[in-house]
Design a protein around this motif. Structure first.
Motif, PDB file in Angstrom:
ATOM      1  N   UNK A  49       0.825  -1.204   0.000  1.00  0.00           N
ATOM      2  CA  UNK A  49       0.000   0.000   0.000  1.00  0.00           C
ATOM      3  C   UNK A  49       0.864   1.260   0.000  1.00  0.00           C
ATOM      4  N   UNK A  50       2.001   1.185   0.661  1.00  0.00           N
ATOM      5  CA  UNK A  50       2.906   2.341   0.689  1.00  0.00           C
ATOM      6  C   UNK A  50       3.325   2.730  -0.724  1.00  0.00           C
ATOM      7  N   UNK A  51       3.735   1.758  -1.530  1.00  0.00           N
ATOM      8  CA  UNK A  51       4.141   2.061  -2.900  1.00  0.00           C
ATOM      9  C   UNK A  51       2.953   2.495  -3.745  1.00  0.00           C
ATOM     10  N   UNK A  52       1.773   1.951  -3.474  1.00  0.00           N
ATOM     11  CA  UNK A  52       0.589   2.391  -4.207  1.00  0.00           C
ATOM     12  C   UNK A  52       0.353   3.882  -3.971  1.00  0.00           C
ATOM     13  N   UNK A  53       0.495   4.331  -2.723  1.00  0.00           N
ATOM     14  CA  UNK A  53       0.305   5.752  -2.419  1.00  0.00           C
ATOM     15  C   UNK A  53       1.381   6.608  -3.061  1.00  0.00           C
ATOM     16  N   UNK A  54       2.594   6.058  -3.176  1.00  0.00           N
ATOM     17  CA  UNK A  54       3.700   6.806  -3.755  1.00  0.00           C
ATOM     18  C   UNK A  54       3.625   6.873  -5.274  1.00  0.00           C
ATOM     19  N   UNK A  55       3.206   5.792  -5.908  1.00  0.00           N
ATOM     20  CA  UNK A  55       3.339   5.650  -7.354  1.00  0.00           C
ATOM     21  C   UNK A  55       2.055   5.886  -8.143  1.00  0.00           C
ATOM     22  N   UNK A  56       0.892   5.770  -7.525  1.00  0.00           N
ATOM     23  CA  UNK A  56      -0.364   5.865  -8.265  1.00  0.00           C
ATOM     24  C   UNK A  56      -0.520   7.239  -8.906  1.00  0.00           C
ATOM     25  N   UNK A  57      -1.096   7.240 -10.102  1.00  0.00           N
ATOM     26  CA  UNK A  57      -1.325   8.463 -10.843  1.00  0.00           C
ATOM     27  C   UNK A  57      -2.799   8.551 -11.239  1.00  0.00           C
ATOM     28  N   UNK A  58      -3.396   9.736 -11.171  1.00  0.00           N
ATOM     29  CA  UNK A  58      -4.825   9.864 -11.517  1.00  0.00           C
ATOM     30  C   UNK A  58      -5.097   9.375 -12.944  1.00  0.00           C
ATOM     31  N   UNK A  59      -6.176   8.625 -13.071  1.00  0.00           N
ATOM     32  CA  UNK A  59      -6.586   8.159 -14.386  1.00  0.00           C
ATOM     33  C   UNK A  59      -5.840   6.948 -14.899  1.00  0.00           C
ATOM     34  N   UNK A  60      -4.916   6.413 -14.095  1.00  0.00           N
ATOM     35  CA  UNK A  60      -4.163   5.241 -14.522  1.00  0.00           C
ATOM     36  C   UNK A  60      -4.331   4.134 -13.485  1.00  0.00           C
ATOM     37  N   UNK A  61      -4.585   2.915 -13.929  1.00  0.00           N
ATOM     38  CA  UNK A  61      -4.812   1.832 -12.967  1.00  0.00           C
ATOM     39  C   UNK A  61      -3.564   1.542 -12.138  1.00  0.00           C
ATOM     40  N   UNK A  62      -3.784   1.251 -10.886  1.00  0.00           N
ATOM     41  CA  UNK A  62      -2.701   0.841  -9.979  1.00  0.00           C
ATOM     42  C   UNK A  62      -3.221  -0.332  -9.162  1.00  0.00           C
ATOM     43  N   UNK A  63      -2.589  -1.478  -9.279  1.00  0.00           N
ATOM     44  CA  UNK A  63      -3.053  -2.707  -8.634  1.00  0.00           C
ATOM     45  C   UNK A  63      -1.992  -3.202  -7.658  1.00  0.00           C
ATOM     46  N   UNK A  64      -2.416  -3.524  -6.455  1.00  0.00           N
ATOM     47  CA  UNK A  64      -1.504  -4.048  -5.437  1.00  0.00           C
ATOM     48  C   UNK A  64      -1.448  -5.566  -5.553  1.00  0.00           C
ATOM     49  N   UNK A  65      -0.262  -6.076  -5.823  1.00  0.00           N
ATOM     50  CA  UNK A  65      -0.042  -7.521  -5.909  1.00  0.00           C
ATOM     51  C   UNK A  65       1.134  -7.854  -4.988  1.00  0.00           C
ATOM     52  N   UNK A  66       0.876  -8.325  -3.780  1.00  0.00           N
ATOM     53  CA  UNK A  66       1.979  -8.639  -2.861  1.00  0.00           C
ATOM     54  C   UNK A  66       2.790  -9.822  -3.349  1.00  0.00           C
ATOM     55  N   UNK A  67       3.907 -10.051  -2.704  1.00  0.00           N
ATOM     56  CA  UNK A  67       4.683 -11.249  -3.005  1.00  0.00           C
ATOM     57  C   UNK A  67       3.954 -12.478  -2.472  1.00  0.00           C
ATOM     58  N   UNK A  68       4.236 -13.605  -3.094  1.00  0.00           N
ATOM     59  CA  UNK A  68       3.503 -14.809  -2.731  1.00  0.00           C
ATOM     60  C   UNK A  68       4.388 -16.022  -2.582  1.00  0.00           C
ATOM     61  N   UNK A  69       3.738 -17.168  -2.602  1.00  0.00           N
ATOM     62  CA  UNK A  69       4.434 -18.433  -2.401  1.00  0.00           C
ATOM     63  C   UNK A  69       3.724 -19.494  -3.228  1.00  0.00           C
ATOM     64  N   UNK A  70       4.474 -20.438  -3.744  1.00  0.00           N
ATOM     65  CA  UNK A  70       3.873 -21.508  -4.538  1.00  0.00           C
ATOM     66  C   UNK A  70       3.215 -22.532  -3.614  1.00  0.00           C
ATOM     67  N   UNK A  71       2.225 -23.231  -4.147  1.00  0.00           N
ATOM     68  CA  UNK A  71       1.489 -24.196  -3.335  1.00  0.00           C
ATOM     69  C   UNK A  71       2.350 -25.384  -2.927  1.00  0.00           C
ATOM     70  N   UNK A  72       3.440 -25.636  -3.655  1.00  0.00           N
ATOM     71  CA  UNK A  72       4.301 -26.767  -3.310  1.00  0.00           C
ATOM     72  C   UNK A  72       5.446 -26.372  -2.378  1.00  0.00           C
ATOM     73  N   UNK A  73       5.433 -25.127  -1.881  1.00  0.00           N
ATOM     74  CA  UNK A  73       6.468 -24.699  -0.940  1.00  0.00           C
ATOM     75  C   UNK A  73       6.086 -25.228   0.437  1.00  0.00           C
ATOM     76  N   UNK A  74       6.477 -26.443   0.690  1.00  0.00           N
ATOM     77  CA  UNK A  74       6.142 -27.119   1.937  1.00  0.00           C
ATOM     78  C   UNK A  74       7.400 -27.733   2.546  1.00  0.00           C
ATOM     79  N   UNK A  75       7.338 -28.020   3.809  1.00  0.00           N
ATOM     80  CA  UNK A  75       8.475 -28.636   4.485  1.00  0.00           C
ATOM     81  C   UNK A  75       8.757 -30.014   3.893  1.00  0.00           C
TER      82      UNK A  75
END
Length: 418
Positions: A192-218
């Protein structure tokens, strides 16, 4: 918006994405796919392929002169290495270039990326990080030559997160970080911090956090037992850190100060530090001067496939942070990967971290920059195994919110937004 034909409709939660096999996305990446940010884009690309997109990554290799396989396919994603990263990263300690060598690398890699774009017609071009090499390639090859616009992804504060040897280098990075989001037709960010810093009026801004694959298991128990034996782990608690050893943007010193307080109460505790980085020699030298030096294990750089096994040995993991723009801008991979392994996390209450930890269900947030608070939270969990087990169960449930498949579907909506 371009007319879409033969649409394939994909519904994920409340989001609906439309795609067709003819839709092509080309990413311009100033890093290799095995780097932390590179894994972000590779996993997003994998998800896009499953949604019906065709995806190519134009990337810079950490050791381009030794790279023998410069074009290959991973899970349907084309990867083209077109040049050298800004530093040679092999083994546990990256090697910096001299000013003249760096200038040559920048020129050659920019030309290589321009060449890659000219040989990669696409519906959409997406910059991974607003940096000089991919930024110049986008302006020359995407905007000027092809007459198209581009999207840009921001997953860090590039000005404060990078270590520069001269003020002019910082100014160059600041310029591109300022310019590219203003020229982009849309922006993706990870916080959200970067969204507030980078978003521009009239242009889409989508927050996509980092993730993990479903097979990332012990890994299975016998493998974990063998790893523990190989590391010489005893029956005491294991506190882990997994990440880059670079003190200017990963304050491991806070964790070491906290561990100094922990060993007084838990003399059999082990601190497992997974990863390499430019400050590994400095950190190793500091540890060697401490009375608890035998209780710290420095693995150095390890392949990412081994991280899950090492991290799964921990009772808890720690993400030490200060209250600064580096921490606010980041969505740490170390947190989501710990959650996926059922390892509770202790970190600073800054940025989106409290939300990542389910507001206290999968870990503890403390005041950032406070080693004593880190130590107190570690002590709190080590003395309460029932609570730690409850957090471990909540962690795996929380990690499902950061599944790359779901995040890729969210990412894909940026291409349908214009």
């Amino acid at each position: 918006m371009l007319r879409l034909v033969n649409k394939l409709s994909i519904v994920t939660g409340r989001q609906q994405v439309t795609a067709t096999p003819a839709r092509r996305v080309v990413f311009l990446l100033p890093m290799g796919i095995d780097r932390p940010s590179g894994r972000r884009y590779l996993n997003i690309a994998r998800g896009l392929v499953r949604l019906g997109f065709q995806v190519r990554l134009l990337a810079l290799h950490p050791n381009f002169s030794a790279c023998t396989q410069r074009r290959f396919v991973v899970d349907g994603v084309e990867v083209w290495y077109v040049g050298q990263m800004h530093a040679r990263k092999t083994g546990s300690i990256p090697q910096s270039f001299s000013p003249f060598q760096l200038l040559r690398v920048v020129v050659q890699s920019t030309l290589g990326m321009i060449w890659g774009v000219l040989h990669s017609p696409a519906t959409w071009y997406h910059l991974g990080k607003p940096q000089p090499i991919n930024g110049m390639a986008a302006l020359v090859a995407v905007c000027f030559w092809r007459g198209q616009s581009f999207f840009v992804d921001c997953d860090d504060d590039e000005v404060t997160a990078n270590r520069f040897t001269a003020d002019w280098q910082r100014a160059v990075f600041a310029f591109w970080q300022w310019l590219l989001p203003r020229l982009a037709m849309g922006i993706t960010v990870n916080t959200r911090y970067l969204a507030a810093q980078m978003a521009r009026p009239g242009r889409p801004c989508i927050i996509v956090p980092n993730g993990v694959t479903t097979d990332f298991r012990a890994p299975p128990l016998p493998i974990r037992v063998a790893l523990a034996a190989a590391l010489g782990l005893q029956s005491g608690p294991v506190i882990a850190y997994a990440g880059t050893l670079a003190l200017h943007n990963h304050p491991i010193d806070l964790l070491l100060q906290a561990f100094n307080l922990i060993v007084a109460q838990h003399p059999d505790a082990t601190l497992l530090i997974i990863g390499g980085g430019e400050d590994l020699p400095l950190i190793r030298a500091y540890i060697e001067r401490q009375p608890w030096r035998e209780q710290v294990i420095l693995t150095g750089h390890v392949p990412h496939a081994l991280v899950r096994g090492l991290l799964s040995l921990a009772d808890l993991s720690v993400d030490p942070v200060y209250d600064d723009s580096v921490a606010r801008a980041r969505c740490p991979l170390k947190i989501v990967e710990s959650l996926a392994l059922g390892v509770p996390v202790i970190t600073g209450d800054i940025g989106d971290r409290a939300e990542m930890l389910g507001y206290g269900t999968a870990g503890i947030v403390v005041p950032p920059g406070n080693a004593a608070a880190l130590a107190a939270a570690i002590q709190e969990l080590l003395l309460d195994p029932e609570r730690r087990m409850a957090m471990a169960a909540a962690a795996t449930a929380q990690a499902s919110r950061y599944d790359w498949e779901r995040l890729a579907a969210r990412w894909a909506t940026i291409y349908e937004s214009r």
